[in-house]
Design an enzyme around this catalytic site. Sequence first.
Site, PDB file in Angstrom:
ATOM      1  N   GLU A  82       0.802  -1.220   0.000  1.00 53.72           N
ATOM      2  CA  GLU A  82       0.000   0.000   0.000  1.00 53.72           C
ATOM      3  C   GLU A  82       0.837   1.272   0.000  1.00 53.72           C
ATOM      4  O   GLU A  82       0.310   2.360  -0.238  1.00 53.72           O
ATOM      5  CB  GLU A  82      -0.935  -0.005   1.219  1.00 53.72           C
ATOM      6  CG  GLU A  82      -2.054  -1.032   1.096  1.00 53.72           C
ATOM      7  CD  GLU A  82      -2.945  -1.100   2.323  1.00 53.72           C
ATOM      8  OE1 GLU A  82      -2.502  -0.653   3.400  1.00 53.72           O
ATOM      9  OE2 GLU A  82      -4.072  -1.592   2.200  1.00 53.72           O
ATOM     10  N   GLU A 113       6.893 -21.880   7.919  1.00 57.68           N
ATOM     11  CA  GLU A 113       7.300 -20.989   9.009  1.00 57.68           C
ATOM     12  C   GLU A 113       8.297 -21.639   9.959  1.00 57.68           C
ATOM     13  O   GLU A 113       8.846 -20.974  10.841  1.00 57.68           O
ATOM     14  CB  GLU A 113       6.090 -20.515   9.801  1.00 57.68           C
ATOM     15  CG  GLU A 113       5.388 -21.584  10.620  1.00 57.68           C
ATOM     16  CD  GLU A 113       4.279 -20.985  11.471  1.00 57.68           C
ATOM     17  OE1 GLU A 113       4.363 -21.107  12.705  1.00 57.68           O
ATOM     18  OE2 GLU A 113       3.332 -20.409  10.898  1.00 57.68           O
TER      19      GLU A 113
END
Length: 271
Positions: A82, A113
């Site tokens: 963004e 992960e």
Amino acid sequence: MESKQPDTEKQSKYNDLEKMSTAELLSNINKEDQTIAENVQKQLPAIEKLVDVIVENMQKGGRLFYIGAGTSGRLGVLDASECPPTFGVTSDMVIGLIAGGDTALRNAVENAEDDTLQAWKDLQKYQISANDTLVGIAASGTTPYVIGGINEARKHGISTGCVACSSGSPLGEASEFPIEVVTGPEFVTGSTRMKAGSAQKMVLNMISTSVMIKLGKVKGNRMVDMQLSNKKLVGRGTQMIMDELNVPEAEAKELLLKHGSVRNVLLDSRD
């Protein structure tokens, strides 16, 4: 010594959720959500320290990297993605990396992960250096992918911070500038996409917005460098110019499209 249970894994204060009415579910979730901003507020001094470090490094040409897994990784990628349309910066100024790569944005990638070495491998593809800042995001503060990346970065003299939601977490201990927003047990036990995710989103908004303002990407309260990527943003930019220069809409829009940004129009008007 037995390891401490992350605050995010503690049992919910509520039980028999499946027996609650819709109104009860919504009311109780909302009740928990109302605590998030207060807990973020407690971490403002820590957020301030990290923001100032990021700004200092970016003024030297450095970049901001986010690393995370699952929801935390997605939030980092979201915040990074963004920044270009909002502040007009290049896409390599704020970079979000998620364990398992872009596939993990939509689908769970098994065991991604748990690899303590992969984050550093991912970061090396971007030639991360001592001018950059690395922020690890992990609700529990225990994610191996994130902790491994932070540890390696520190060995290479890179400034490190984190956004976690558990106190005294391994990630917080590994980071130079830890932010630990303790949001407490989730409404659904362990579902950190809820309060923890909301807290992380708030903190990331604060970090990137404050950094960009301090780097001069906002004038007054306006996004003068935003990209004109759709009609809504062209309209917003046009309105800014109308307000600043007191000119009709047609003229403001023509100036905006000619110069490519609100900032350029305002600079040209002063020449």
